[in-house]
Enzyme design. Structure first.
Site, PDB file in Angstrom:
ATOM      1  N   LYS A 144      34.433 -27.468 -16.040  1.00  0.00           N
ATOM      2  CA  LYS A 144      35.536 -28.255 -15.483  1.00  0.00           C
ATOM      3  C   LYS A 144      36.810 -27.460 -15.651  1.00  0.00           C
ATOM      4  O   LYS A 144      36.942 -26.661 -16.579  1.00  0.00           O
ATOM      5  CB  LYS A 144      35.680 -29.578 -16.237  1.00  0.00           C
TER       6      LYS A 144
HETATM    7  N1  GLU Z   1      34.501 -33.408  -9.422  1.00  0.00           N
HETATM    8  C1  GLU Z   1      33.222 -33.933  -9.067  1.00  0.00           C
HETATM    9  C2  GLU Z   1      32.511 -34.520 -10.270  1.00  0.00           C
HETATM   10  O1  GLU Z   1      33.146 -34.875 -11.246  1.00  0.00           O
HETATM   11  C3  GLU Z   1      32.369 -32.944  -8.281  1.00  0.00           C
HETATM   12  C4  GLU Z   1      32.120 -31.615  -8.929  1.00  0.00           C
HETATM   13  C5  GLU Z   1      31.457 -30.609  -8.003  1.00  0.00           C
HETATM   14  O2  GLU Z   1      31.195 -30.910  -6.857  1.00  0.00           O
HETATM   15  O3  GLU Z   1      31.231 -29.498  -8.479  1.00  0.00           O
HETATM   16  O4  GLU Z   1      31.330 -34.728 -10.260  1.00  0.00           O
END
Ligand code: GLU
Length: 422
Positions: free
Chosen positions: A105
């Protein structure tokens, strides 16, 4: 333990799971820390000529199962602990969906609402440059999250490509269609929430037609979840955002509200028969959370369901559209009260599942149809649901613990197979 520390909350759940599944203590220790973290400072020339230095992070929590995957969040409340928690959740989420990914993240402490497009572009490009050594299609693939979008991904992809010397669409997902994005990605998380809600309603013998639903958040997740659930015959009786809440016991006319919101008109100006508008956010959320509905979908921020309001919940099922909306203390209360919670790492995996499809398409330079994307999304979501549900029944544990058992055992197996280097 502070109820709002997301990282402590994620560790708490990991520890609980490790004990139940009798996890090897070396692997347990390994999984309590991120494998790699990068903290960056991002100096940006603002439109008024001044220089502001922003704080940013990219955390790769665990990459035993493959390249890291996870969004980038722009928000004033971003902290290192929050990014670590969200990176850990991505690790478990990718494992629950059985994607060949680890979890990561990113986050930048900023308020995009107070920044111009050119400032946001400069911020995104410099942030991408600062994390460039650790990202890449085979290393770590960012995607949108809170207050980042397709445009953010286009700038990230362009910055990475300019420095590499050729176009590298596989470095990010959630890109605009024109530069290698996929149909179906924009609404994927909401669609996934619908598939999971539909299955959960079936399991708990509640007919989907006429089922009442309350949704906290009307952004990328909540608005599409509302749209797809309304299409299946659900009655969306309450919706809240930062602008307050809309309540209608007959069901809000979701297509009408969606076009209102997409025209950037305020909630306060939305009108329909029997509608009640509550402008005060706190009051609106308090009311939403205690509505007597079939399904409550928190689809906004972390730590919304706490020990203070978990006792007021009247919903029959909770489906977590957001990441980490329920604190461990609230979880205990809900388990005690027999209210099933379909956990984030299962319920909101639709976004990363379609991100995975987009990444595969970008690597192969081959585009699938929207139908292909949606059919495969449904199949993967339902497979993950079945796996979690069977552990839940067999081991007689709550659904979150069941999902963690599935995820942690998959990650642990990968660690064991790969062994230790050197
Ligand atoms: N931000 C989204 C999540 O928390 C998607 C992450 C992604 O597609 O890599 O799942």
């Amino acid at each position: 333990m502070a109820e709002e520390n997301s990282f402590q909350n994620v560790l708490h759940q990991l520890d609980k799971t490790a004990e139940i599944m009798n996890l090897d203590h070396n692997i347990h220790n390994f999984l309590r820390k991120p494998q790699r973290s990068l903290e960056v400072s991002i100096p940006i020339r603002m439109d008024d000529g001044s220089i502001q230095v922003f704080e940013g992070y990219r955390v790769q929590y665990n990459y035993a199962r493959g390249p890291c995957k996870g969004g980038v969040r722009y928000h004033p409340s971003v902290t290192y602990d929050e990014v670590k928690a969200l990176a850990a959740l991505m690790t478990w989420k990718c494992a629950v969906a059985d994607l060949p990914y680890g979890g990561a993240k990113g986050g930048v402490v900023c308020n995009p609402k107070e920044m111009s497009q050119t400032e946001l572009e400069r911020l995104t490009r410099r942030y991408t440059y600062m994390i460039l050594p650790i990202i890449g299609p085979e290393k770590d693939i960012p995607a949108p999250d809170l207050y980042t979008n397709e445009q953010t991904m286009a700038w990230m992809m362009d910055t990475y490509s300019m420095i590499t010397g050729y176009s590298v669409p596989g470095v990010v997902t959630g890109k605009p269609l024109e530069i290698g994005g996929t149909k179906g990605r924009a609404y994927a998380t909401g669609k996934g929430v619908m598939f999971i809600t539909r299955k959960a309603l079936e399991d708990y013998n509640i007919p989907i037609k006429g089922a009442t639903v309350a949704i906290q958040g009307f952004g990328k997740v909540g608005s599409y979840a509302a749209q797809f659930l309304a299409e299946k015959g659900c009655k969306i009786v309450g919706v809240t955002t930062v602008e307050g809440g809309l309540f209608n016991p007959d069901g809000i006319d979701i297509p009408k509200l969606l076009s209102h919101v997409r025209e950037k008109k305020p909630f306060a100006e939305y009108e329909e028969k029997n509608l009640e508008y509550v402008p005060d956010l706190e009051k609106a959320n308090k009311r939403l959370i205690s509505l007597d509905v079939d399904v409550l979908i928190p689809a906004a921020m972390e730590n919304q369901i706490t020990h203070e309001n978990a006792g007021d919940i009247e919903a029959k099922i909770i489906v977590e559209g957001a990441n980490a909306p329920t604190t461990p203390k609230a979880d205990e209360i809900l388990i005690e009260r027999g209210i099933p919670v379909i956990p984030d790492i299962l319920a909101n995996a639709g976004g990363v599942v379609v991100s995975y499809f987009e990444w595969v398409m970008s690597l192969q330079a081959f585009l699938w149809s929207e139908r292909d994307v949606n059919v495969r999304l449904r199949d993967l979501m339902l497979k993950a649901y079945e796996s979690v549900s069977s552990i839940h029944k067999k081991m007689k544990v709550d659904l979150r613990t069941a999902a963690y058992i599935l995820a942690v055992s998959r990650v642990a197996k990968a660690i064991e197979l790969r062994g230790l280097f050197p």
